[in-house]
Design a protein around this motif. Structure first.
Motif, PDB file in Angstrom:
ATOM      1  N   ILE A 186       0.842  -1.201   0.000  1.00 52.71           N
ATOM      2  CA  ILE A 186       0.000   0.000   0.000  1.00 52.71           C
ATOM      3  C   ILE A 186       0.875   1.248   0.000  1.00 52.71           C
ATOM      4  O   ILE A 186       0.625   2.219  -0.728  1.00 52.71           O
ATOM      5  CB  ILE A 186      -0.941   0.009   1.221  1.00 52.71           C
ATOM      6  CG1 ILE A 186      -1.929  -1.157   1.150  1.00 52.71           C
ATOM      7  CG2 ILE A 186      -1.702   1.330   1.301  1.00 52.71           C
ATOM      8  CD1 ILE A 186      -2.847  -1.254   2.348  1.00 52.71           C
ATOM      9  N   GLN A 187       1.926   1.211   0.820  1.00 55.55           N
ATOM     10  CA  GLN A 187       2.807   2.369   0.929  1.00 55.55           C
ATOM     11  C   GLN A 187       3.500   2.665  -0.394  1.00 55.55           C
ATOM     12  O   GLN A 187       3.685   3.835  -0.771  1.00 55.55           O
ATOM     13  CB  GLN A 187       3.829   2.129   2.032  1.00 55.55           C
ATOM     14  CG  GLN A 187       4.503   3.401   2.534  1.00 55.55           C
ATOM     15  CD  GLN A 187       5.303   3.144   3.788  1.00 55.55           C
ATOM     16  OE1 GLN A 187       6.124   2.235   3.840  1.00 55.55           O
ATOM     17  NE2 GLN A 187       5.067   3.949   4.817  1.00 55.55           N
ATOM     18  N   ALA A 188       3.871   1.629  -1.138  1.00 55.70           N
ATOM     19  CA  ALA A 188       4.519   1.825  -2.439  1.00 55.70           C
ATOM     20  C   ALA A 188       3.595   2.557  -3.402  1.00 55.70           C
ATOM     21  O   ALA A 188       4.012   3.470  -4.128  1.00 55.70           O
ATOM     22  CB  ALA A 188       4.939   0.474  -3.022  1.00 55.70           C
ATOM     23  N   VAL A 189       2.320   2.165  -3.410  1.00 60.98           N
ATOM     24  CA  VAL A 189       1.343   2.815  -4.280  1.00 60.98           C
ATOM     25  C   VAL A 189       1.148   4.274  -3.877  1.00 60.98           C
ATOM     26  O   VAL A 189       1.101   5.179  -4.720  1.00 60.98           O
ATOM     27  CB  VAL A 189       0.005   2.052  -4.226  1.00 60.98           C
ATOM     28  CG1 VAL A 189      -1.112   2.873  -4.855  1.00 60.98           C
ATOM     29  CG2 VAL A 189       0.131   0.721  -4.939  1.00 60.98           C
ATOM     30  N   LEU A 190       1.035   4.516  -2.575  1.00 61.08           N
ATOM     31  CA  LEU A 190       0.848   5.884  -2.086  1.00 61.08           C
ATOM     32  C   LEU A 190       2.055   6.757  -2.441  1.00 61.08           C
ATOM     33  O   LEU A 190       1.904   7.933  -2.808  1.00 61.08           O
ATOM     34  CB  LEU A 190       0.621   5.879  -0.575  1.00 61.08           C
ATOM     35  CG  LEU A 190      -0.674   5.217  -0.089  1.00 61.08           C
ATOM     36  CD1 LEU A 190      -0.691   5.120   1.435  1.00 61.08           C
ATOM     37  CD2 LEU A 190      -1.893   5.978  -0.579  1.00 61.08           C
ATOM     38  N   ASP A 191       3.251   6.195  -2.338  1.00 65.32           N
ATOM     39  CA  ASP A 191       4.465   6.948  -2.674  1.00 65.32           C
ATOM     40  C   ASP A 191       4.455   7.389  -4.135  1.00 65.32           C
ATOM     41  O   ASP A 191       4.772   8.537  -4.462  1.00 65.32           O
ATOM     42  CB  ASP A 191       5.712   6.091  -2.412  1.00 65.32           C
ATOM     43  CG  ASP A 191       6.053   5.989  -0.936  1.00 65.32           C
ATOM     44  OD1 ASP A 191       5.390   6.679  -0.140  1.00 65.32           O
ATOM     45  OD2 ASP A 191       6.963   5.215  -0.593  1.00 65.32           O
ATOM     46  N   VAL A 192       4.096   6.470  -5.029  1.00 64.69           N
ATOM     47  CA  VAL A 192       4.107   6.785  -6.456  1.00 64.69           C
ATOM     48  C   VAL A 192       3.035   7.825  -6.793  1.00 64.69           C
ATOM     49  O   VAL A 192       3.231   8.676  -7.658  1.00 64.69           O
ATOM     50  CB  VAL A 192       3.913   5.500  -7.283  1.00 64.69           C
ATOM     51  CG1 VAL A 192       3.690   5.832  -8.752  1.00 64.69           C
ATOM     52  CG2 VAL A 192       5.132   4.598  -7.141  1.00 64.69           C
ATOM     53  N   PHE A 239      -3.645   1.161  -9.250  1.00 64.08           N
ATOM     54  CA  PHE A 239      -3.227   1.372  -7.868  1.00 64.08           C
ATOM     55  C   PHE A 239      -4.269   0.826  -6.896  1.00 64.08           C
ATOM     56  O   PHE A 239      -3.925   0.284  -5.838  1.00 64.08           O
ATOM     57  CB  PHE A 239      -2.992   2.859  -7.610  1.00 64.08           C
ATOM     58  CG  PHE A 239      -1.844   3.441  -8.385  1.00 64.08           C
ATOM     59  CD1 PHE A 239      -0.769   2.655  -8.775  1.00 64.08           C
ATOM     60  CD2 PHE A 239      -1.846   4.787  -8.747  1.00 64.08           C
ATOM     61  CE1 PHE A 239       0.287   3.190  -9.495  1.00 64.08           C
ATOM     62  CE2 PHE A 239      -0.794   5.330  -9.468  1.00 64.08           C
ATOM     63  CZ  PHE A 239       0.273   4.526  -9.844  1.00 64.08           C
ATOM     64  N   ALA A 240      -5.541   0.962  -7.251  1.00 63.03           N
ATOM     65  CA  ALA A 240      -6.604   0.417  -6.400  1.00 63.03           C
ATOM     66  C   ALA A 240      -6.509  -1.110  -6.339  1.00 63.03           C
ATOM     67  O   ALA A 240      -6.722  -1.711  -5.276  1.00 63.03           O
ATOM     68  CB  ALA A 240      -7.969   0.847  -6.935  1.00 63.03           C
ATOM     69  N   ALA A 241      -6.177  -1.733  -7.476  1.00 64.81           N
ATOM     70  CA  ALA A 241      -6.031  -3.192  -7.496  1.00 64.81           C
ATOM     71  C   ALA A 241      -4.931  -3.638  -6.532  1.00 64.81           C
ATOM     72  O   ALA A 241      -5.080  -4.620  -5.806  1.00 64.81           O
ATOM     73  CB  ALA A 241      -5.710  -3.664  -8.919  1.00 64.81           C
ATOM     74  N   ILE A 242      -3.812  -2.895  -6.525  1.00 62.74           N
ATOM     75  CA  ILE A 242      -2.714  -3.241  -5.614  1.00 62.74           C
ATOM     76  C   ILE A 242      -3.123  -2.976  -4.164  1.00 62.74           C
ATOM     77  O   ILE A 242      -2.881  -3.792  -3.274  1.00 62.74           O
ATOM     78  CB  ILE A 242      -1.451  -2.450  -5.966  1.00 62.74           C
ATOM     79  CG1 ILE A 242      -0.987  -2.788  -7.388  1.00 62.74           C
ATOM     80  CG2 ILE A 242      -0.332  -2.754  -4.971  1.00 62.74           C
ATOM     81  CD1 ILE A 242       0.185  -1.944  -7.863  1.00 62.74           C
ATOM     82  N   GLY A 243      -3.745  -1.819  -3.927  1.00 56.25           N
ATOM     83  CA  GLY A 243      -4.136  -1.467  -2.566  1.00 56.25           C
ATOM     84  C   GLY A 243      -5.137  -2.441  -1.981  1.00 56.25           C
ATOM     85  O   GLY A 243      -4.986  -2.915  -0.846  1.00 56.25           O
ATOM     86  N   ILE A 244      -6.181  -2.769  -2.762  1.00 57.87           N
ATOM     87  CA  ILE A 244      -7.170  -3.736  -2.284  1.00 57.87           C
ATOM     88  C   ILE A 244      -6.542  -5.121  -2.199  1.00 57.87           C
ATOM     89  O   ILE A 244      -6.893  -5.932  -1.341  1.00 57.87           O
ATOM     90  CB  ILE A 244      -8.399  -3.740  -3.216  1.00 57.87           C
ATOM     91  CG1 ILE A 244      -9.054  -2.359  -3.203  1.00 57.87           C
ATOM     92  CG2 ILE A 244      -9.411  -4.795  -2.789  1.00 57.87           C
ATOM     93  CD1 ILE A 244     -10.109  -2.177  -4.280  1.00 57.87           C
TER      94      ILE A 244
END
Length: 536
Positions: free
Chosen positions: A151-157, A337-342
């Motif tokens: 999740i943190q990786a997605v938020l960073d990008v 990003f939603a796919a990764i986060g979920i």
């Protein structure tokens, strides 16, 4: 790399995040039983899920945000060696076809909630059960932490959190919010929440991969150009091109085999399995789960695409999110990003439930409060699931991300040491309980010490999971070497203990338990009323 916050992508991400949050809380009303205050209901969804729900749940459980980020990141960094995850998921399904239905049957017959419940019942040993439970909890903790890393990786990008903000609270606030939501709906809805959300998560992942595997190669000039760019990078780095060097082939093979043996030893894999409503549901799932392996192979190709697209990141875990940011329109990057986060929320929820069930059934009830009622068990498990997630969050916020990854690798070495007790016990009662405990101790000790001695460019200890195999001289997976030692010690000690007529534990199972189905006579009468009701 785009500067600032990607507002469109963030908006799409928030939309899907809010949608699954609502679904998570509504899941508490989905198939609600008359008595929801039991571990069968909260921790196993009433053992009521059919083929497709179980398939999505297992897929959401096994193919995580870490998978989405780390598998192509490994290919991005190391080439074809990163594809080891594909053969190991191919190997695992014929393997689990042989033993998962037996585990489901005996667990359904006796009301077992965890693997440690089965081990205690099969071998009559609370000590061996405790060893399996503690191993499961230890191996699961860094795995949950890695979902938060995803999740943190997605938020960073996306430009949210992380970054260079000097305010630690502001930097980590988005992750704290995601954690709070995850903790709240898991506490409220139990296993039903990730089961319902898994439909959204897997649908998004399949859509994103299908689009990525067509759209990105078109933009990059086709797969021929992608493979040329990747080969040139590996050759320049001295990696020998796309194919792994001969010296790494033992590592590749032993890591794939060891990972296949370990995957369904994890508590979260078993929790999702035991939620199925019949033996046939489990058998069907072992035949259709390989569809995810096809998805995984396509996913791994994204690592080559990131090279061809010129993605440059200091942290390899950001390579694929950055590829999506660079190549997709902003709105579809938000979907990805939603796919990764979920994809992080679903397994993190199941893992925390599985770890909490192990603590409640095999530590709290066995050693602290033997007279605990089903309502007390459920309350303790809910609280422990919160503590487990808090521990994972602290791990992520206070330690370097490479530490989390390396501890997850150590967890894989540890969890493999429960294989003889669990899978061996499903097929034979020949092993002596003390021999299995001795083998487990040797495997854990060797695996931990060997992993401690592995260094990496960023870490002096626990820098990897491969080391020279004693007596062979090749570099191989530490977990598989530890497993071989474990099994050998268990066999030798069993012969010795049987020769000395050491007292054996009482086996509360019978041969018919291992092939029983939900409709067989005698099954429902031995289950708690809420479970028996939910199984119809």
């Amino acid at each position: 790399m785009k500067d600032g916050v990607n507002g469109v992508a963030l908006g799409v991400f928030i939309f899907f995040f809010l949608a699954v949050t609502v679904m998570g809380f509504l899941a508490a009303r989905w198939r609600r039983a008359a008595d929801e205050h039991t571990l069968d209901e909260w921790g196993l969804g009433g053992r009521s899920f059919g083929t497709w729900v179980t398939w999505f749940l297992l897929g959401g459980d096994l193919y995580t945000a870490y998978t989405f980020v780390a598998v192509p990141a490994a290919v991005y960094a190391a080439g074809a060696a990163g594809f080891f995850a594909v053969p190991y998921t191919i190997l695992v399904y014929p393997l689990i076809f042989t033993f998962l239905p037996r585990l489901w049957s005996v667990s359904h017959r006796h009301g077992y909630v965890t693997t440690s419940d089965f081990v205690r019942g099969r071998f009559g040993s609370k000590g061996l059960s405790l060893a399996v439970a503690v191993t499961g909890i230890l191996a699961t903790m860094p795995y949950i932490a890695l979902q938060l890393v995803g999740i943190q990786a997605v938020l960073d990008v996306m430009g949210v959190g992380g970054g260079a903000s000097s305010n630690a609270f502001v930097k980590d606030l988005p992750l704290l919010i995601a954690f709070g939501v995850l903790a709240a709906y898991t506490y409220s809805s139990g296993l039903r929440a990730p089961a319902l959300i898994a439909f959204v998560k897997d649908t998004l992942i399949y859509i994103v991969i299908a689009v990525a595997i067509i759209y990105i190669p078109i933009k990059l000039g086709g797969f021929d150009e992608i493979f040329k760019a990747a080969s040139a990078k590996y050759t320049a780095a001295g990696a020998g091109g796309l194919v792994p060097a001969e010296a790494g082939q033992w590592t590749y093979a032993t890591l794939a085999l060891g990972s296949a043996l370990a995957l369904f030893m994890y508590p979260h894999s078993v929790t999702a399995t035991l939620s199925g409503r019949s033996r046939e549901v489990i058998r069907r799932n072992t035949t259709i789960l390989p569809l995810y392996s096809l998805m995984l192979g396509l996913l791994a190709l994204l690592g080559f695409m990131a090279i061809a697209a010129g993605v440059k990141v200091t942290n390899g875990q950001l390579a694929i999110p950055q590829l999506f940011e660079d190549m997709f329109p902003d709105w579809f990057a938000g979907v990805a990003f939603a796919a990764i986060g979920i994809g992080a929320l679903v397994p993190a929820a199941i893992m925390s439930i599985a770890a909490a069930n192990l603590f409640t059934r095999n530590i709290y009830k066995d050693f602290i409060n033997p007279d605990a009622t089903p309502r007390q068990e459920t309350r303790v498990s809910k609280l422990v699931s919160l503590l487990v997630k808090v521990g994972a969050l602290v791990f992520v916020l206070t330690m370097d991300k490479t530490v989390a990854i390396n501890f997850q690798l150590l967890g894989g070495i540890w969890i493999l040491q429960t294989f003889p007790s669990l899978v061996g016990g499903l097929f034979t009662r020949w092993f002596h309980r003390w021999a299995l405990l001795g083998g487990w101790a040797v495997g854990m000790l060797y695996g931990t010490i060997a992993a401690y001695g592995v260094a990496s460019p960023t870490q002096k200890h626990f820098g990897g999971s491969a080391k020279e195999i004693p007596g062979i001289g090749e570099i191989g997976y530490i977990g598989l070497t530890a497993f071989v030692l474990n099994a050998a010690v268990a066999v030798v000690l069993t012969f010795a203990l049987r020769a000395f007529k050491a007292p054996d534990g009482v086996d509360e199972t019978s041969p018919g338990d291992y092939t029983a189905d939900a409709g067989d006579a005698g099954v429902e009468t031995e289950l708690p009323p809420a479970t028996a009701e939910a199984s119809h």
